[in-house]
Design an enzyme around this catalytic site. Structure first.
Site, PDB file in Angstrom:
ATOM      1  N   ALA A   1     -13.096  -0.769 -27.538  1.00  0.00           N
ATOM      2  CA  ALA A   1     -12.769  -1.680 -26.432  1.00  0.00           C
ATOM      3  C   ALA A   1     -11.964  -0.950 -25.353  1.00  0.00           C
ATOM      4  CB  ALA A   1     -11.961  -2.861 -26.957  1.00  0.00           C
ATOM      5  N   ASP A   2     -12.054  -1.450 -24.114  1.00  0.00           N
ATOM      6  CA  ASP A   2     -11.136  -0.967 -23.088  1.00  0.00           C
ATOM      7  C   ASP A   2     -10.223  -2.134 -22.687  1.00  0.00           C
ATOM      8  OD1 ASP A   2     -12.518  -2.586 -21.290  1.00  0.00           O
ATOM      9  OD2 ASP A   2     -13.711  -0.940 -20.476  1.00  0.00           O
ATOM     10  N   SER A   3      -9.361  -1.895 -21.695  1.00  0.00           N
ATOM     11  CA  SER A   3      -8.361  -2.920 -21.370  1.00  0.00           C
ATOM     12  C   SER A   3      -9.010  -4.226 -20.895  1.00  0.00           C
ATOM     13  CB  SER A   3      -7.396  -2.384 -20.313  1.00  0.00           C
ATOM     14  OG  SER A   3      -8.115  -2.027 -19.150  1.00  0.00           O
TER      15      SER A   3
END
Lengths: 77, 428
Positions: free
Chosen positions: A35-37
């Site tokens: 995941a990213d932010s």
């Protein structure tokens, strides 16, 4: 409350497009599940929707693993 | 300008006729139309209820049972799909086909840095903006997706393509309404000529066949409303019964490449981008200047800097949107620009078959010019039963025409009074 983990798992699998067996309590959204932010923001929105709770921004920042999410959700539903 | 020449070595198309370049071209030459009643929402309260939609394997846009229909899952995962508006999806699909066609997949860091992306869109993520505005209004800011902004931003088509392939050269975008695709190709050719890149992935993408897009253009009185029961008859450039444009969607992406670079790696070459002209009308926000004066100057500029004799232009792919005013003005301007040679030329509007792809129009129509040069055949103007004016030009009614195509011109004019002309020629 054991189904909280299962419901969290399903959301994570759908949102992050990952295999279900990787979604264990110790898994980090960013380091282990890709995941990213922005994904994290969306995940939290999906948790709020599913469990009908509100997760404040400062708490969002402390949710790093699947287990963190399950613990927080269990404490607030 | 420099002596660097720019050629087309790859073409990708997602259109209302089909999801690929060759199927689109084949159907275009066969005289097929991609028009139908809008099926992505109920258009009953719209004055215009028809459009040229991309056929999807899901059945949408008339794609059911069509082997050439669009399959989004070939290009993006479900997760990626949430991060992008449909115009970006179409751009990614067209870019994939173009890059594959050109066989340009550089692994070398320097080659990646010498490859840029310049894909534009006329309106970008309008549907995403519309849907998010409703969410915001009904449920408040906490329900706004973190992917809303990056899904709607126009330059994210270029951004997403560069991320997918690692192209680290100039990363740019164009927004000039219906001239976007032509400006993207023209400006990209200049970046290569100037030496900023050796390869540019250039084109346009659009996907605004939704309630807000249709309602907006209807309000501007730009769209056809007399053919809701016969959608395939609605886009009829030059015909006396034409009553406005019919919206299309999709994307076209070209791989532009410096000529010696292309030759050195043995790339297949469709045509050379040899001329580019761009002007402003300084006249009206939606209406073209009298006599398409701005378009005329764009054509003259493109001819001048292409360096070719105007009599080498055998085919013009017109802007020809099927609006009462625009079509005649452009035809007159072409006649003025080419003088006596106009009687030897052919001109068609492929918007009769694919609709008006707005920001992708100039890109798909340039692609059609390149394919006309490759196959020496010119696509028809459908529904041209009774021209509304006299002209020396052969407007290629109804059926495609085989014939010599040494060079072709593509015209695109946009709201705001922005005009672009491109000259493409065969490479000997």
């Amino acid at each position: 409350m054991s189904d909280v983990l299962e419901r969290v798992k399903k959301i994570v699998v759908d949102n992050l497009d990952v295999e279900g067996d990787k979604v264990v309590e110790s898994a980090s959204f960013i380091d282990d599940l890709g995941a990213d932010s922005l994904d994290l923001v969306e995940l939290v929105m999906a948790f709020e929707e599913e469990f009908n709770i509100e997760i404040p921004d400062d708490v969002q920042e402390s949710i790093r693993t699947v287990g963190d999410a399950v613990t927080h959700i269990k404490a607030h539903i | 300008m420099s002596d660097r020449r720019v050629v087309i070595t790859g073409i990708g198309i997602v259109s209302p006729l089909a999801a690929t370049r060759e199927a689109t071209w084949e159907r275009l030459i066969a005289g097929k139309s991609g028009a139908g009643r809008i099926d992505t929402f109920d258009p009953e309260d719209m004055p215009c209820k028809i459009a040229f939609q991309v056929p999807w394997v899901t059945g949408r846009g008339g794609g059911e049972g069509d082997p050439e229909a669009f399959d989004s899952e070939k290009f993006v995962s479900k997760k990626e799909m949430r991060r992008i508006d449909e115009f970006i999806l179409y751009a990614l699909a067209a870019a994939e086909e173009a890059v594959e066609d050109a066989n340009w997949r550089p692994e070398d860091e320097e080659e990646k840095e010498r490859t840029g992306v310049l894909i534009g869109s006329g309106i970008g993520g309008l549907e995403s903006i519309y849907e998010t505005a409703i969410t915001l209004h009904e449920h408040g800011p906490r329900k706004v997706s973190p992917f809303f902004i990056p899904s709607a931003l126009i330059n994210l088509a270029s951004g997403q393509v560069s991320i997918k392939y690692g192209f680290k050269g100039p990363n740019h975008s164009v927004v000039t309404a219906c001239a976007t695709g032509a400006h993207a190709i023209g400006d990209s050719s200049r970046l290569i000529k100037y030496g900023d890149a050796d390869v540019m992935i250039a084109g346009g993408a659009e996907a605004v066949i939704g309630r807000i897009g249709i309602a907006g253009f209807c309000a501007a009185k730009a769209m056809s409303t007399n053919f809701n029961d016969t959608p395939e008859k609605a886009s009829r450039p030059y015909d006396k019964d034409r009553d406005g444009f019919v919206m299309g969607e999709g994307a076209a992406v070209l791989v532009l490449e410096e000529y010696e670079h292309a030759k050195a790696r043995g790339a297949k070459i469709y045509a050379e981008v040899s001329g580019y002209g761009l002007t402003g009308d300084a006249y009206h926000i939606t209406a073209p200047a009298e006599g398409a004066e701005g378009g005329y100057r764009a054509m003259k500029m493109a001819l001048k800097n292409s360096g070719i004799d105007p009599t080498e232009i055998d085919y013009v792919n017109a802007h020809g949107t099927s609006t009462p005013k625009g079509d005649e003005g452009e035809a007159g301007a072409v006649e003025r620009a080419f003088g006596d040679h106009a009687s030897n030329m052919s001109m068609s509007s492929t918007k009769s078959a694919v609709g008006h792809l707005l920001g992708a129009a100039g890109a798909i129509e340039s692609a059609f010019c390149a394919l006309a040069i490759r196959d020496q055949v010119m696509p028809p103007t459908l529904n041209l039963d009774n021209p509304s004016f006299e002209t020396k030009l052969d407007l290629i009614p109804h059926k495609a025409k085989k014939g010599r195509v040494r060079a072709a011109m593509s015209n695109s004019f946009g709201f705001g009074g922005t005009n672009a002309s491109l000259v493409l020629r065969e490479v000997k």
